[in-house]
Write an enzyme that holds these catalytic residues in place. Structure first.
Site, short mmCIF file in Angstrom:
data_model
loop_
_atom_site.label_atom_id
_atom_site.label_comp_id
_atom_site.label_asym_id
_atom_site.label_seq_id
_atom_site.Cartn_x
_atom_site.Cartn_y
_atom_site.Cartn_z
CG HIS A 113 -8.67 7.99 1.17
ND1 HIS A 113 -8.14 7.31 2.15
CD2 HIS A 113 -8.52 6.97 0.23
CE1 HIS A 113 -7.44 6.06 1.79
NE2 HIS A 113 -7.58 5.98 0.53
CD GLU A 114 -9.13 7.63 -3.55
OE1 GLU A 114 -7.97 7.48 -4.13
OE2 GLU A 114 -9.55 6.59 -3.00
CG HIS A 117 -3.68 7.65 -1.80
ND1 HIS A 117 -2.93 6.74 -0.90
CD2 HIS A 117 -4.88 7.10 -1.94
CE1 HIS A 117 -4.04 5.80 -0.41
NE2 HIS A 117 -5.12 5.96 -0.95
CD GLU A 166 -5.85 2.67 0.52
OE1 GLU A 166 -6.79 3.12 0.77
OE2 GLU A 166 -5.28 2.72 -0.45
#
Length: 265
Positions: free
Chosen positions: A127-128, A131, A190
């Site tokens: 997920h990070e 970004h 997100e």
């Protein structure tokens, strides 16, 4: 309206239109900053964090996080970052992690108490890194810059035309930009990072189903201390779980096709 106010507005519009991009999910983006500048800022920020925060000296935890992170970043497109990612575990009870442009990943030891296995940790790191892949840092900075510039131009227009109550109008515009533009964009970032991370973890040989378990754990760990979703930069865990489950079929197919299964202890 004064001529120079029109010129500022026109120049601003041209600059913003010429800086359009497209995210990995096909969403239009405003990207005002060059990639090398974003990488330099990410590297500088990471250096500062290493100087200010305590770095974990637990070899087992460090090796574990490094193993998961290396498995994830092996599937990051080379155009995003072609070098070796730097991974640091910070000795802090925050249930959090982050990735920065320029190939930097930070994981807080508090996260390891909530992400119960390598698959759940992979969901967070994926997920990070998502970004970074989607240029969300650039987009957030660009939106903030554009919003500030727009507010300044409107303020000049109001002043030039002697509009009554211009102060309250400008204050309302500031709140409107936050709730109407910046917060929804943050929530969309997100959700987008969740999907990119889901794909990354599956391609890397981590079980994508564990991303749902992770968010159940996150929800339990928060103990209900969360603002309403309308006023939050992050979607509610229930929304994230629904989004992940809607895309789980494709992720499972990628997982079955993954060439290796990491064994990070």
């Amino acid at each position: 309206m004064k001529k120079w106010v029109k010129q500022i507005g026109a120049a601003s519009l041209v600059a913003m239109l010429s800086a359009c991009g497209t995210s990995p999910t096909g969403r239009n983006q405003l990207l005002l900053f060059p990639e090398d500048q974003m990488s330099a800022m990410g590297q500088q920020a990471f250096t500062s964090m290493k100087e200010e925060l305590k770095i974990s000296n637990k070899r087992v935890a460090n090796s574990y996080v490094e193993c998961v992170a290396r498995s994830i970043t092996a599937n990051v497109p080379q155009e995003v970052f072609a070098g070796q990612w730097e991974v640091v575990v910070f000795d802090d009870e925050q249930v959090n992690a982050f990735a920065l442009p320029g190939g930097k990943i930070g994981v807080y030891t508090g996260l390891l108490k909530v992400a119960e296995n390598q698959h759940q940790l992979a969901a967070v790191i994926g997920h990070e890194v998502g970004h970074v892949i989607a240029n969300h840092g650039n987009e957030r900075m660009s939106i903030g810059t554009a919003s500030q510039l727009t507010t300044q131009v409107v303020g000049q227009v109001l002043a030039a035309n002697e509009v009554p109550y211009s102060g309250p109008i400008m204050a309302a515009m500031g709140l409107g930009a936050q709730v109407g533009v910046q917060l929804p964009y943050s929530r969309s970032h997100e959700s987008e990072a969740d999907l990119i991370g889901l794909t990354l973890m599956a391609q890397s040989g981590f079980n994508p189903q564990e991303s749902v378990s992770l968010w159940h754990n996150m929800d339990a760990a928060s103990e209900g201390n969360r603002p309403p979703e309308l006023l939050s930069t992050h979607p509610a865990p229930s929304s994230r779980i629904q989004n992940l489950q809607a895309n789980m079929s494709e992720a499972n197919a990628l997982y079955q096709q993954a060439p290796r299964r990491p064994d990070c202890k």
